[in-house]
Design a protein around this motif. Structure first.
Motif, PDB file in Angstrom:
ATOM      1  N   ASP A 284      -0.798 -73.182 -43.603  1.00  0.00           N
ATOM      2  CA  ASP A 284      -2.081 -74.096 -43.392  1.00  0.00           C
ATOM      3  C   ASP A 284      -3.332 -73.278 -43.933  1.00  0.00           C
ATOM      4  O   ASP A 284      -3.752 -72.444 -43.189  1.00  0.00           O
ATOM      5  N   VAL A 285      -4.000 -73.980 -44.940  1.00  0.00           N
ATOM      6  CA  VAL A 285      -5.200 -73.266 -45.292  1.00  0.00           C
ATOM      7  C   VAL A 285      -6.094 -73.703 -44.291  1.00  0.00           C
ATOM      8  O   VAL A 285      -6.405 -74.950 -44.182  1.00  0.00           O
TER       9      VAL A 285
ATOM     10  N   ASN B 201     -15.410 -77.054 -56.085  1.00  0.00           N
ATOM     11  CA  ASN B 201     -15.081 -78.266 -55.350  1.00  0.00           C
ATOM     12  C   ASN B 201     -15.637 -78.262 -53.896  1.00  0.00           C
ATOM     13  O   ASN B 201     -14.885 -77.510 -53.081  1.00  0.00           O
ATOM     14  N   SER B 202     -16.679 -78.692 -53.658  1.00  0.00           N
ATOM     15  CA  SER B 202     -17.245 -78.642 -52.065  1.00  0.00           C
ATOM     16  C   SER B 202     -16.400 -79.437 -51.168  1.00  0.00           C
ATOM     17  O   SER B 202     -16.319 -78.862 -50.171  1.00  0.00           O
ATOM     18  N   GLU B 203     -15.441 -80.396 -51.684  1.00  0.00           N
ATOM     19  CA  GLU B 203     -14.543 -80.972 -50.733  1.00  0.00           C
ATOM     20  C   GLU B 203     -13.744 -79.985 -49.850  1.00  0.00           C
ATOM     21  O   GLU B 203     -13.229 -80.088 -49.029  1.00  0.00           O
ATOM     22  N   VAL B 204     -13.244 -78.875 -51.130  1.00  0.00           N
ATOM     23  CA  VAL B 204     -12.149 -78.090 -50.386  1.00  0.00           C
ATOM     24  C   VAL B 204     -12.891 -77.172 -49.594  1.00  0.00           C
ATOM     25  O   VAL B 204     -12.242 -76.692 -48.507  1.00  0.00           O
ATOM     26  N   GLU B 205     -14.147 -76.968 -49.793  1.00  0.00           N
ATOM     27  CA  GLU B 205     -14.748 -76.218 -48.583  1.00  0.00           C
ATOM     28  C   GLU B 205     -14.924 -76.635 -47.370  1.00  0.00           C
ATOM     29  O   GLU B 205     -14.949 -76.330 -46.299  1.00  0.00           O
TER      30      GLU B 205
ATOM     31  N   LYS C  85     -12.706 -79.541 -46.514  1.00  0.00           N
ATOM     32  CA  LYS C  85     -11.592 -79.739 -46.057  1.00  0.00           C
ATOM     33  C   LYS C  85     -10.449 -78.755 -46.650  1.00  0.00           C
ATOM     34  O   LYS C  85      -9.718 -79.367 -47.603  1.00  0.00           O
ATOM     35  N   PRO C  86     -10.283 -77.627 -46.442  1.00  0.00           N
ATOM     36  CA  PRO C  86      -9.425 -76.839 -47.089  1.00  0.00           C
ATOM     37  C   PRO C  86      -8.077 -77.093 -46.985  1.00  0.00           C
ATOM     38  O   PRO C  86      -7.383 -76.932 -48.019  1.00  0.00           O
ATOM     39  N   GLY C  87      -7.621 -77.969 -46.114  1.00  0.00           N
ATOM     40  CA  GLY C  87      -6.204 -78.577 -46.162  1.00  0.00           C
ATOM     41  C   GLY C  87      -5.823 -79.318 -47.303  1.00  0.00           C
ATOM     42  O   GLY C  87      -4.602 -79.531 -47.737  1.00  0.00           O
ATOM     43  N   LEU C  88      -6.964 -79.721 -48.188  1.00  0.00           N
ATOM     44  CA  LEU C  88      -6.483 -80.288 -49.314  1.00  0.00           C
ATOM     45  C   LEU C  88      -5.729 -79.561 -50.403  1.00  0.00           C
ATOM     46  O   LEU C  88      -4.988 -80.036 -50.984  1.00  0.00           O
TER      47      LEU C  88
ATOM     48  N   LEU D 275      -2.558 -78.869 -57.088  1.00  0.00           N
ATOM     49  CA  LEU D 275      -2.670 -78.773 -58.639  1.00  0.00           C
ATOM     50  C   LEU D 275      -3.626 -79.884 -58.845  1.00  0.00           C
ATOM     51  O   LEU D 275      -3.776 -80.263 -59.994  1.00  0.00           O
ATOM     52  N   GLY D 276      -4.094 -80.890 -57.855  1.00  0.00           N
ATOM     53  CA  GLY D 276      -4.897 -82.064 -58.131  1.00  0.00           C
ATOM     54  C   GLY D 276      -6.263 -81.664 -57.204  1.00  0.00           C
ATOM     55  O   GLY D 276      -6.927 -81.054 -57.623  1.00  0.00           O
ATOM     56  N   THR D 277      -6.233 -82.520 -56.173  1.00  0.00           N
ATOM     57  CA  THR D 277      -7.791 -82.574 -55.296  1.00  0.00           C
ATOM     58  C   THR D 277      -8.000 -81.261 -54.909  1.00  0.00           C
ATOM     59  O   THR D 277      -9.206 -80.860 -54.514  1.00  0.00           O
ATOM     60  N   GLY D 278      -6.962 -80.333 -54.734  1.00  0.00           N
ATOM     61  CA  GLY D 278      -7.306 -78.844 -53.957  1.00  0.00           C
ATOM     62  C   GLY D 278      -7.672 -77.698 -54.841  1.00  0.00           C
ATOM     63  O   GLY D 278      -7.402 -76.787 -54.825  1.00  0.00           O
ATOM     64  N   TRP D 279      -8.157 -78.392 -56.234  1.00  0.00           N
ATOM     65  CA  TRP D 279      -8.816 -77.377 -57.221  1.00  0.00           C
ATOM     66  C   TRP D 279      -9.925 -76.740 -56.590  1.00  0.00           C
ATOM     67  O   TRP D 279     -10.480 -77.074 -55.505  1.00  0.00           O
ATOM     68  N   LEU D 280     -10.327 -75.486 -56.818  1.00  0.00           N
ATOM     69  CA  LEU D 280     -11.294 -74.538 -56.399  1.00  0.00           C
ATOM     70  C   LEU D 280     -12.543 -74.802 -57.417  1.00  0.00           C
ATOM     71  O   LEU D 280     -13.839 -75.110 -56.638  1.00  0.00           O
TER      72      LEU D 280
END
Length: 125
Positions: free
Chosen positions: A34-35, A77-81, A83-86, A92-97
């Motif tokens: 779990d990230v 990708n500010s969404e990953v910051e 919500k890291p669980g992406l 390979l999709g919405t969890g890009w950095l």
């Protein structure tokens, strides 16, 4: 479909024109668990291939994410910051950095394609 290339450190770059979308492989996110935290480089940062670029932390460990290719960071990708669980949901999709403008588009050819990466993973078991 955009071409995916992989490093031995389990980063990927998806080539889209003169840019690459960078993240960690699905294998890497499974290994991490779990990230819970992700930190991206700043837009405008110049990176060489192999430079530490980002950090991903899970409940198990913290890992540096290395730039698979050289270039300038043009987006994160500010969404990953937020919500890291992406990264776990869709590495390979919405969890890009981050996105990088390629300094040398031919550099990606030296990385593993999907078949070579799958064969590499077999040797890691």
């Amino acid at each position: 479909m955009a071409e995916l290339r992989y490093t031995k450190d389990h980063e990927y770059v998806r080539i889209e024109g003169g840019e690459g979308v960078v993240g960690i492989s699905d294998h890497a996110q499974r290994q991490l668990g779990d990230v819970v935290f992700a930190e991206n480089p700043r837009v405008g940062t110049m990176l060489k291939a192999g430079d530490p670029a980002a950090v991903v932390e899970s409940v198990k460990a913290a890992s540096d994410v290395f730039a698979p290719v050289a270039g300038e960071v043009v987006a994160v990708n500010s969404e990953v910051e937020a919500k890291p669980g992406l990264i776990n949901e869709d590495a390979l999709g919405t969890g890009w950095l981050f996105r990088i403008r390629l300094a040398d588009p031919s550099e990606a050819a030296a990385l593993m394609d999907e078949a070579a990466y799958a064969a590499f993973l077999e040797t890691q078991a």
